[in-house]
Write an enzyme that holds these catalytic residues in place. Structure first.
Site, short mmCIF file in Angstrom:
data_model
loop_
_atom_site.label_atom_id
_atom_site.label_comp_id
_atom_site.label_asym_id
_atom_site.label_seq_id
_atom_site.Cartn_x
_atom_site.Cartn_y
_atom_site.Cartn_z
N ASN A 167 -3.01 6.06 -1.28
CA ASN A 167 -2.91 6.17 0.18
C ASN A 167 -2.30 7.48 0.65
OD1 ASN A 167 -4.20 3.87 1.30
ND2 ASN A 167 -2.67 2.66 0.22
N HIS A 202 -1.02 -2.82 -7.15
CA HIS A 202 -1.78 -2.48 -5.94
C HIS A 202 -3.29 -2.62 -6.21
CE1 HIS A 202 -2.77 0.78 -2.70
NE2 HIS A 202 -2.99 -0.44 -2.26
N SER A 207 0.82 -1.21 0.00
CA SER A 207 0.00 0.00 0.00
C SER A 207 0.85 1.26 0.00
CB SER A 207 -0.85 0.05 1.27
OG SER A 207 -1.64 -1.08 1.39
N GLU A 241 -3.56 0.10 -9.08
CA GLU A 241 -2.55 1.17 -9.16
C GLU A 241 -1.23 0.48 -9.50
OE1 GLU A 241 -1.90 3.09 -5.32
OE2 GLU A 241 -1.77 5.06 -6.25
#
Ligand SMILES: NC(=O)c1ccc[n+]([C@@H]2O[C@H](COP(=O)([O-])OP(=O)(O)OC[C@H]3O[C@@H](n4cnc5c(N)ncnc54)[C@H](O)[C@@H]3O)[C@@H](O)[C@H]2O)c1
Length: 283
Positions: free
Chosen positions: A190, A140, A119, A152
């Site tokens: 994130n 991701h 992450s 991602e």
């Protein structure tokens, strides 16, 4: 080289979903975890999830059975010597991931792409533990993996164009939408999401409002599908804390410091849905 056999390491919240989408898309999957109980739980979760697709008429019963037949599980990393592609989804800890990638580098065939579902941790740093940094990349996925469209795709400093192109094509074969991103702490998703969740925890900590009010305000006011505290429970509070630590350390800005209340919950073992208690109770 055609990708047919895929190794997924880590059978937790994310790993079981990742294994499921690969198996559903026709790939042979070997799911590996250090904890046998995690593998049992993962198999149960995958069976339940595929069963729901069948109930809703989105999957034929024979396709569910074929997907399950393509999935094998075990605790032995050496079994990944024959795979054509790897996705790592173990705990969000840079030292543990680096150690794993160094081992994967010696176990897997040299042409195999090693991807991480991290992450927030630097792909460049993970790649540097291998002799194939050009073949290391971030893939991701989002939770719940069988439903969420986004992947991602994170390029480390040494990730080659060829590796990126293969992972983009692979994501599309899984029915996902890959979006490219560079390697900085927390990437895009994130870096933007976690400060919001952290601020919601600070608001609770400072008594600005109850957890229910914080979630309801953000849900209705911002048109979010769930409030930030519910989302944090869903992600896992330990995962949220680990990501905030990476942002804080990696970007060096105090605005990313994790809220003490979040740390206290993780210390208590209140990790959210997966432990039965987080900001809310799931008993
Ligand atoms: N939870 C989310 O919403 C989410 C979303 C996107 C990405 N991620 C990332 O995915 C990764 C996994 O997160 P999660 O939420 O699935 O965690 P989790 O705690 O649910 O599962 C982690 C699993 O990894 C296993 N494990 C730990 N160390 C291992 C090792 N050395 N070898 C083999 N297995 C090992 C554990 O036994 C556990 O089953 C993390 O990098 C996390 O940041 C999480």
């Amino acid at each position: 080289m055609q990708i047919q056999r895929v190794g997924v390491i880590g059978a937790g919240t994310m790993g079981n979903g990742i294994a499921q989408v690969f198996a559903q898309s026709g790939y042979e999957v070997r799911l590996v975890d250090a904890m046998p109980a995690a593998l049992d739980r993962a198999t149960g979760t995958i069976e339940k999830s595929l069963g729901k697709f069948v109930e809703k008429g989105k999957l034929k019963a024979e396709d569910r059975d074929a997907a399950l037949a393509r999935l094998t599980t075990g605790g032995d990393l050496e079994a990944l010597g024959e795979v054509d592609y790897v996705v790592e989804a173990i705990i969000e800890d840079a030292a543990v991931k680096k150690d794993l990638f160094a081992r994967l580098d010696s176990i897997t065939k040299p042409h195999v792409i090693l991807s991480s579902n991290t992450s927030s941790i630097s792909i460049t740093k993970i790649a540097a533990t291998t002799k194939r940094p050009d073949k290391v990349i971030g893939m991701h996925f989002f939770n719940p993996v069988p439903l969420m469209k986004l992947v991602e795709v994170i390029r480390g400093i040494a990730t080659s164009d060829e590796t990126y192109a293969k992972v983009k094509a692979l994501s599309e074969k899984l029915g996902k939408v890959p979006v490219e991103c560079n390697d900085y702490p927390g990437f895009v998703s994130n870096r933007v999401l976690m400060p919001m969740i952290n601020e919601a925890v600070f608001a609770l900590h400072e008594g600005v409002a109850t957890k229910e009010s914080i979630d309801e305000i953000m849900k209705l006011g911002m048109n979010h599908p769930m409030g930030p505290l519910t989302l944090a429970d869903f992600i896992g509070l330990d995962v949220c804390l680990a990501i905030l630590n990476v942002l804080h350390e990696g970007l060096g800005d105090p605005k990313y410091r994790p809220c003490p209340l979040l740390k206290k919950y993780v210390d208590a073992g209140w990790l959210g849905r997966k432990s039965g208690k987080g900001f809310y109770d799931y008993a």
